[in-house]
Design an enzyme around this catalytic site. Structure first.
Site, PDB file in Angstrom:
ATOM      1  N   GLY A   1       0.808  -1.208   0.000  1.00  0.00           N
ATOM      2  CA  GLY A   1       0.000   0.000   0.000  1.00  0.00           C
ATOM      3  C   GLY A   1       0.843   1.261   0.000  1.00  0.00           C
TER       4      GLY A   1
ATOM      5  CD  GLU B   1      -0.314  -7.139   6.426  1.00  0.00           C
ATOM      6  OE1 GLU B   1       0.560  -7.883   6.912  1.00  0.00           O
ATOM      7  OE2 GLU B   1      -0.032  -6.160   5.701  1.00  0.00           O
TER       8      GLU B   1
END
Length: 584
Positions: free
Chosen positions: A102, A346
């Site tokens: 990100g 994640e």
């Protein structure tokens, strides 16, 4: 730094990326503080010269386009040159490029890059390096850096996920984060602690994303669906009565109220996991890595089960609102698509469950060899009663009864999977082959373990509310419903070996359904207690005042499509109509 915004329904503006940027800032700053030596952290965050360099948006780079959570498979290299006291970072091929981080696509100026360290031709494994990737003057890519945005996604369009390739980038020796390992000027490699420290950043990120993104999203979905369900009326429960609120129907209660209990169960896990994480992190900073396997095993499974249940639950909330739930004005499609991604980033959930299972199998082996085991898995060594002790349906409202049922289920599933695994190995199968043939059962065992941990924590939370009797009573109902819903939804696991009998399961079901009517009376106050503002919910269906239909109408009137003549009319319909009229 400018925060990307998008117009909300009804002309409101929402800062969609506030949570994400806060999480990114906390995560990436912590990466440096966690992995860097004290003097490195102080230099980066307090030195005026370094602050100027570091005063940009940071990102952490692990993922590559052709792999996911297999950290050992990362191919980017960092080769130490003794003569120049520099590391040369290089991405050897397209499959090794960083993909998905990100803020990398358009925003980040610096990155913490994970690469395989090489000294004198020998690989020392994965290490973290600080790297400037864009100019602070014109934001152009630094020499040798190939960086860009990966394009449209299912959601999170406000987050510029990016790609990165490095072509022989030289950085000073000091740019390797060196709290747990260090390269001396002569090329000597000094290691402190465990290689598993590489998992610590991911553990931290998982913990924070649950509390900042995932669980609040489920709470919002429950709030919207519950409030709408006491406004929406459909058919009659009794002849002659007005149309009933849809939350008065047992089927609607069975959709939403167990989810409400689940939301509270997950909310109460925050204190448990945070305490566990903070204790482990403190020990790790003191270079004591004993708790790291348990910390990794616990947080991997908890992340997986919470994101899986939250995503499925939010979809149930959407469908429970009927056609209006499908409208973007309900706010639910956005919540669902955001949660769907959480099952992947994640750590993909299946992979995480298997990592939890690997930890649990090691714990079971430790029990058999008489070695101590971590607290979260200590129940595997307890002596079981063999059969459920419930005699009436009210017995299933006793925490000891359903806690022992969950404990039995998790223990049985793990032992069965471990026995199969051991049998395959003893019959001649390679360890990795045997493991692969047991992964379905191992995932089941990991889920059962995590489910038990959440139930047990809910029970403990209720116990801590003794001084607040009225609140304890309501929370106890939620705890009972959460536990019994899990049994109701997984009957086969509890009936499989006869631990719960058929007649006992009927008793449990009766108690479960009775709880729906009890919690129905408190459903609205229970979601109001989440204390979301109308602005944060951004939902025509879930606003506090209950003016659903008026708000739907007002918001659609503000849509640009309702404030201008359709372009399709001028281009296609008008000529068609005029041609037809001219022939009349």
């Amino acid at each position: 730094m400018e925060v990307l915004t998008t117009p909300g329904h009804g002309g409101q503006w929402r800062q969609l990326s506030t949570v994400n940027l806060a999480l990114a800032k906390k995560t990436n700053t912590s990466r440096v503080r966690m992995r860097g030596m004290k003097q490195q952290s102080e230099s980066l965050f307090t030195s005026r010269r370094r602050c100027i360099k570091w005063d940009g948006l940071k990102t952490g780079l692990k993922l590559r386009i052709a792999t996911g959570t297999f950290l050992q498979g990362l191919e980017t290299t960092a080769i130490f040159d003794i003569s120049t006291q520099e590391f040369t970072l290089n991405t050897p091929k397209i499959s090794a490029m960083k993909w998905w981080p990100g803020d990398l696509g358009r925003s980040a100026t610096h990155a913490v890059v994970f690469a395989q360290l090489y000294i004198k031709g020998k690989c020392y494994g994965l290490h973290a390096f600080i790297l400037q990737i864009r100019s602070l003057h014109d934001h152009s890519p630094a020499p040798g850096v190939i960086v860009g945005d990966i394009g449209p996604k299912m959601n999170f369009e406000h987050i510029d996920n990016g790609y990165l390739m490095l072509q022989n980038i030289n950085i000073p020796k000091e740019n390797m984060l060196s709290r747990f390992s260090q390269v001396l000027p002569d090329g000597t490699y000094v290691k402190r602690g465990s290689e598993k420290i590489n998992y610590l950043t991911m553990i931290m990120t998982r913990v924070h994303m649950l509390w900042m993104e995932v669980i609040p999203t489920l709470l919002k979905a429950c709030t919207i669906a519950t409030r709408y369900s006491v406004v929406r009326r459909q058919s009659k429960l009794n002849p002659g009565d007005p149309e009933a609120k849809i939350l008065d129907y047992q089927t609607q209660q069975q959709k939403l109220l167990p989810l409400l209990a689940t939301a509270y169960a997950f909310h109460f896990m925050k204190a448990y996991v945070n305490e566990f994480y903070n204790k482990g992190y403190t020990e790790i900073k003191q270079e004591n890595f004993d708790s790291l396997p348990e910390l990794h095993g616990l947080t991997a499974g908890i992340k997986a089960i919470i994101t899986e249940y939250s995503t499925a639950g939010t979809e149930v909330c959407l469908r429970a609102c009927g056609g209006h739930g499908y409208s973007a004005l309900s706010g639910l499609p956005l919540l669902y698509s955001r949660l769907a991604a959480s099952c992947i980033y994640e750590g993909e959930n299946t992979v995480l469950f298997l990592q939890t299972a690997r930890f649990l199998v090691k714990c079971l082996a430790a029990i058999h060899s008489g070695q101590p085991i971590p607290p979260s898995a200590a129940y595997f060594s307890s002596v079981e009663s063999g059969k459920c002790q419930a005699r009436t349906k009210m017995d299933f409202l006793k925490p000891d009864i359903y806690a022992e049922a969950y404990q039995h289920r998790a223990t049985r599933l793990l032992r069965n999977a471990a026995t199969k695994l051991e049998g395959l190995v003893q019959s001649g199968a390679e360890q990795h082959e045997a493991w692969n043939q047991c992964t379905v059962q191992l995932v089941q065992a990991a889920k059962a373990h995590c489910h038990y941990i959440i139930v047990k924590n809910f029970i403990d939370t209720v116990e801590r509310l003794r001084s607040e009797a009225e609140i304890q009573k309501i929370v106890k109902h939620l705890c009972d419903l959460f536990a019994l819903h899990g049994i109701f939804s997984n009957m086969g696991d509890f009936l499989h070996d006869g631990y719960i009998s058929g007649p006992q399961m009927d008793m449990m079901t009766a108690s479960y359904l009775d709880l729906l009517a009890v919690i129905r009376n408190d459903a609205v106050p229970l979601v109001d207690a989440f204390d979301f503002t109308d602005e944060s919910l951004n939902s025509a269906l879930g606003s506090y005042d209950g003016h659903v239909y008026q708000r739907l109408y007002e918001w659609v009137q503000k849509s640009p499509t309702n404030q201008q003549v359709s372009q399709a009319y001028e281009r296609y319909l008008k000529p068609l109509f005029q041609n037809a009229l001219s022939k009349l």
